[in-house]
Each structure stands twice: as C-alpha cells, then as structure tokens.
Scaffold this motif. Sequence first.
Motif, PDB file in Angstrom:
ATOM      1  N   MET A  73       0.613  -1.171   0.057  1.00 55.82           N
ATOM      2  CA  MET A  73      -0.043   0.211   0.162  1.00 55.82           C
ATOM      3  C   MET A  73       0.655   1.658  -0.326  1.00 55.82           C
ATOM      4  O   MET A  73       1.987   0.976   0.966  1.00 55.82           O
ATOM      5  N   LYS A  74       0.285   2.236  -1.164  1.00 58.52           N
ATOM      6  CA  LYS A  74       1.062   3.270  -0.767  1.00 58.52           C
ATOM      7  C   LYS A  74       0.972   4.291   0.478  1.00 58.52           C
ATOM      8  O   LYS A  74       0.026   4.212   0.968  1.00 58.52           O
ATOM      9  N   PHE A  75       1.820   5.227   0.378  1.00 58.77           N
ATOM     10  CA  PHE A  75       2.555   5.646   1.877  1.00 58.77           C
ATOM     11  C   PHE A  75       1.682   7.159   1.616  1.00 58.77           C
ATOM     12  O   PHE A  75       2.117   7.738   1.158  1.00 58.77           O
ATOM     13  N   THR A  76       0.690   7.141   2.272  1.00 61.84           N
ATOM     14  CA  THR A  76      -0.082   8.699   1.790  1.00 61.84           C
ATOM     15  C   THR A  76      -0.447   9.211   2.781  1.00 61.84           C
ATOM     16  O   THR A  76      -0.968   8.999   3.776  1.00 61.84           O
ATOM     17  N   PRO A  77       0.468  10.064   3.407  1.00 63.67           N
ATOM     18  CA  PRO A  77       0.549  10.983   5.445  1.00 63.67           C
ATOM     19  C   PRO A  77      -0.596  11.834   5.349  1.00 63.67           C
ATOM     20  O   PRO A  77      -0.765  12.646   4.190  1.00 63.67           O
ATOM     21  N   GLN A  78      -1.260  12.138   6.724  1.00 62.54           N
ATOM     22  CA  GLN A  78      -1.917  13.404   6.819  1.00 62.54           C
ATOM     23  C   GLN A  78      -1.221  14.417   6.684  1.00 62.54           C
ATOM     24  O   GLN A  78      -0.002  14.593   6.578  1.00 62.54           O
ATOM     25  N   THR A  79      -2.105  15.327   5.551  1.00 65.56           N
ATOM     26  CA  THR A  79      -1.453  16.970   5.643  1.00 65.56           C
ATOM     27  C   THR A  79      -0.885  17.411   7.475  1.00 65.56           C
ATOM     28  O   THR A  79       0.035  18.501   7.111  1.00 65.56           O
ATOM     29  N   ASP A  80      -1.485  17.008   8.220  1.00 69.82           N
ATOM     30  CA  ASP A  80      -0.768  17.421   9.304  1.00 69.82           C
ATOM     31  C   ASP A  80       0.775  16.900   9.838  1.00 69.82           C
ATOM     32  O   ASP A  80       0.262  16.542  11.331  1.00 69.82           O
ATOM     33  N   VAL A  81       0.712  15.125   8.755  1.00 69.16           N
ATOM     34  CA  VAL A  81       1.649  14.496   9.563  1.00 69.16           C
ATOM     35  C   VAL A  81       3.197  14.889  10.466  1.00 69.16           C
ATOM     36  O   VAL A  81       3.669  16.327   9.457  1.00 69.16           O
ATOM     37  N   THR A  82       3.746  14.809  11.240  1.00 69.22           N
ATOM     38  CA  THR A  82       4.677  15.017  11.817  1.00 69.22           C
ATOM     39  C   THR A  82       5.398  14.482  11.137  1.00 69.22           C
ATOM     40  O   THR A  82       6.150  13.872  10.455  1.00 69.22           O
TER      41      THR A  82
ATOM     42  N   GLN B  57       8.967   7.729   9.357  1.00 70.57           N
ATOM     43  CA  GLN B  57       8.831   7.049  10.106  1.00 70.57           C
ATOM     44  C   GLN B  57       8.157   5.487   8.694  1.00 70.57           C
ATOM     45  O   GLN B  57       7.838   4.786   8.521  1.00 70.57           O
ATOM     46  N   GLY B  58       7.257   6.517   8.438  1.00 72.42           N
ATOM     47  CA  GLY B  58       6.917   6.042   7.228  1.00 72.42           C
ATOM     48  C   GLY B  58       6.812   5.555   5.747  1.00 72.42           C
ATOM     49  O   GLY B  58       7.002   4.934   4.793  1.00 72.42           O
ATOM     50  N   ALA B  59       7.831   6.260   5.709  1.00 72.12           N
ATOM     51  CA  ALA B  59       8.774   6.710   4.625  1.00 72.12           C
ATOM     52  C   ALA B  59       9.299   5.545   4.431  1.00 72.12           C
ATOM     53  O   ALA B  59       9.767   4.763   3.081  1.00 72.12           O
ATOM     54  N   MET B  60      10.184   4.805   5.237  1.00 73.27           N
ATOM     55  CA  MET B  60      11.072   3.547   5.622  1.00 73.27           C
ATOM     56  C   MET B  60      10.469   2.641   5.624  1.00 73.27           C
ATOM     57  O   MET B  60      11.169   1.929   5.063  1.00 73.27           O
ATOM     58  N   HIS B  61       9.695   3.126   6.502  1.00 73.29           N
ATOM     59  CA  HIS B  61       8.295   2.003   6.270  1.00 73.29           C
ATOM     60  C   HIS B  61       8.111   0.816   4.843  1.00 73.29           C
ATOM     61  O   HIS B  61       8.462  -0.176   4.679  1.00 73.29           O
ATOM     62  N   GLU B  62       7.918   2.191   3.904  1.00 72.37           N
ATOM     63  CA  GLU B  62       7.705   1.810   2.492  1.00 72.37           C
ATOM     64  C   GLU B  62       8.673   1.088   2.320  1.00 72.37           C
ATOM     65  O   GLU B  62       8.611   0.237   0.904  1.00 72.37           O
ATOM     66  N   ASN B  63      10.076   2.189   1.695  1.00 74.73           N
ATOM     67  CA  ASN B  63      11.117   1.496   1.407  1.00 74.73           C
ATOM     68  C   ASN B  63      11.960   0.212   2.656  1.00 74.73           C
ATOM     69  O   ASN B  63      12.516   0.247   1.130  1.00 74.73           O
ATOM     70  N   LEU B  64      11.177  -0.217   3.705  1.00 72.55           N
ATOM     71  CA  LEU B  64      12.398  -0.954   3.839  1.00 72.55           C
ATOM     72  C   LEU B  64      10.982  -2.281   3.273  1.00 72.55           C
ATOM     73  O   LEU B  64      12.050  -3.403   3.157  1.00 72.55           O
ATOM     74  N   ARG B  65       9.536  -2.421   2.894  1.00 70.07           N
ATOM     75  CA  ARG B  65       9.049  -2.702   2.579  1.00 70.07           C
ATOM     76  C   ARG B  65       9.794  -3.660   1.501  1.00 70.07           C
ATOM     77  O   ARG B  65       9.572  -4.766   0.534  1.00 70.07           O
ATOM     78  N   ARG B  66      10.200  -2.743   0.681  1.00 72.02           N
ATOM     79  CA  ARG B  66      10.533  -2.777  -0.911  1.00 72.02           C
ATOM     80  C   ARG B  66      11.818  -3.870  -1.040  1.00 72.02           C
ATOM     81  O   ARG B  66      11.933  -4.533  -1.785  1.00 72.02           O
ATOM     82  N   ILE B  67      12.966  -3.480  -0.341  1.00 72.03           N
ATOM     83  CA  ILE B  67      14.079  -4.129   0.132  1.00 72.03           C
ATOM     84  C   ILE B  67      13.849  -5.466   0.213  1.00 72.03           C
ATOM     85  O   ILE B  67      14.594  -6.214  -0.542  1.00 72.03           O
ATOM     86  N   ILE B  68      12.872  -5.628   1.776  1.00 74.60           N
ATOM     87  CA  ILE B  68      12.711  -6.992   1.877  1.00 74.60           C
ATOM     88  C   ILE B  68      12.264  -7.946   0.512  1.00 74.60           C
ATOM     89  O   ILE B  68      12.368  -8.901   0.422  1.00 74.60           O
ATOM     90  N   SER B  69      10.939  -7.985  -0.284  1.00 75.03           N
ATOM     91  CA  SER B  69      10.581  -8.095  -1.251  1.00 75.03           C
ATOM     92  C   SER B  69      10.869  -8.190  -1.855  1.00 75.03           C
ATOM     93  O   SER B  69      11.485  -9.704  -3.337  1.00 75.03           O
ATOM     94  N   LEU B  70      12.316  -7.965  -2.608  1.00 78.57           N
ATOM     95  CA  LEU B  70      13.049  -8.043  -3.750  1.00 78.57           C
ATOM     96  C   LEU B  70      14.280  -9.326  -3.379  1.00 78.57           C
ATOM     97  O   LEU B  70      14.867 -10.101  -3.878  1.00 78.57           O
TER      98      LEU B  70
END
Length: 304
Positions: free
Chosen positions: A1-10, A16-29
Amino acid sequence: MKFTPQTDVTCLVYVQGAMHENLRRIISLQSDVLADQDPEPLHQLRVNLRQLKTLRLQFSALGVWPEEFSAPRIAKLCSRLGLTRDLDVLRQRIDASLLPLLPEAEVVAIKPFRKQLKRERRLAFAELSETLRSQRYLKMLSRLQAWIKAPIGTALAAEPLHDWLPELQGQLIGDLFLLPGWMVPDASEPSSAAVLHQLRKRLKTLRYGLAHFHQAAVVEHGSLLAQLKALQDCLGDLNDLVVLRGALRTSLDLNPKKALPRFSDQLDAARDQAWLRWLELSRAWLTKGDRLRLYQRLLVLTDA
C-alpha cells in the motif's frame, strides 16, 4: 500500500512511514535478486537502498538512529552491490546496441572481452550473494525494522513536516551549482569523467530526496523529477561509455581505436549524442533566473 501521510503529519511520523515503505520493497526484492533470473530486481534493490540512504541523510537531525543504520554503511553496501549491476549494464549495452552494428572481424575480436565480463560478473554476483546473506546486512535491516516499530526522534521530530519542508528540501541543493561538472567544455577530455560522475551522483541525491515527497503527495514535483532524471540519464550514459572504454583497454590490453575501429566509432558516436543532449538539457539550469526559481521552489516560496 502506498504511503500517503495526513496533511498535519509530524516529521517523525513521516520519515517512519517513508522508511517503512522503502524497507518493505527492499525485503520483497531479496529472493528475486538472489535467484538472478532477471537483472531488474537488482537494479530496483540498488535504487531502494540509495533512496533509503537519502532519507537517512535528509532526516539525520530528526531521528535518534541505530548505530548500524548510518548513511556511510548504506553507501558501502550500495557499492558492494554496484559491480554486478555495472557489469550487467555494460553487457547489455554491448550486446543490444553495439554488437549488431559490428563487422564479423570485430565481433570475433571482442569475444574474449565479453567472456571476461561474464567471468567478472559471476565473481561479483558471488560477493553480492554473500553480502545479502551476511549478518551485517541482515542486522542493519533488523535494526531499522525495530526503529520503525518504535521510532525515537529529537525534539525537532515532533514538528509538523510542512513547517520544515524548506530546510528538508533546501539542504539537498548545497553547493550543487558550484560543482565543476557544470562547466566541463568537452566530454572527450580524460579529466572530465570524474567531475561529471560527481555531478551525476549529486543530481541523483537531489532527485531521490524530492521523489519521496512527490510520491507521498506532500509536494508536486513531477516535472522537476523528470528533468532531473533526464540529466542523470545523460551523465549515466557518458559514465558507462568511459567505463566500457577503460575496461576494454584493461581486459584486452589493446587500443580500441586500432583493434576495434568500428566499435570505437560507435562508442564515440554514442558519447557525442549523450553530450549534445546534456548540453541541451543543462543549459536551462545554468541561468541565474532558473537557479533562483529552483531555490524558491524547494524553499516553498513558490509553486512554479
């Protein structure tokens, strides 16, 4: 699932979300890379590791990071995976673009070089496989995974991401336009290769650093990313051709212009084509007005 943060995200929740998505792709490859049936998974793994390194650099002041997860360690890992990918690119360029245009005599003459590339690729892939199965690599991914589950940030990390976009994007520019690669007069000069390669790496970092904001719909950078990709591709072609010519001299201990005249002519033509394209594309980045517009865009002073 694509990472789409809320507009008021810290800042912390965003990285955290960006790295989670990146790590998920790395492991899947991982499994496809080790299966070695297609060169594309390795290319994507290197891209994702470079994106991860850029995130780590860009948000370095916002997180309390595990010791094993440092930008230099990720960079070292990328370089260990790089040789296999570089050899794949060289072989593909020779077999798909250059070989069909050669006379039979040169096809025969270059055969030992192609065999040498295959041998070097086998050795490089063996080292790559060892690296991806190593405790050091797996520990780095494990430490990052643990951080993602329970991220620790500095005081600044609790700030809204949008309030700090000028700093997070602006730092990517640095002294980019002062690099000597912009002023190289001729790609055929031996001294030009190193400075053009340095510029290419900086453009790549800028592109990766902006791409995750664009992909997460934080900032619209579509046209800018396309321009950066085109510039990067031109310099990548130039670098590949330099590497290929150097590998020929080293492996066959010959002068390509004398032993492989048609092949050498094709290399020169490809270099000239990439250089003309680079001059055309880079011209728009060198005027004062264009540079100021880019600074303003990254400092979120304008949407232009």
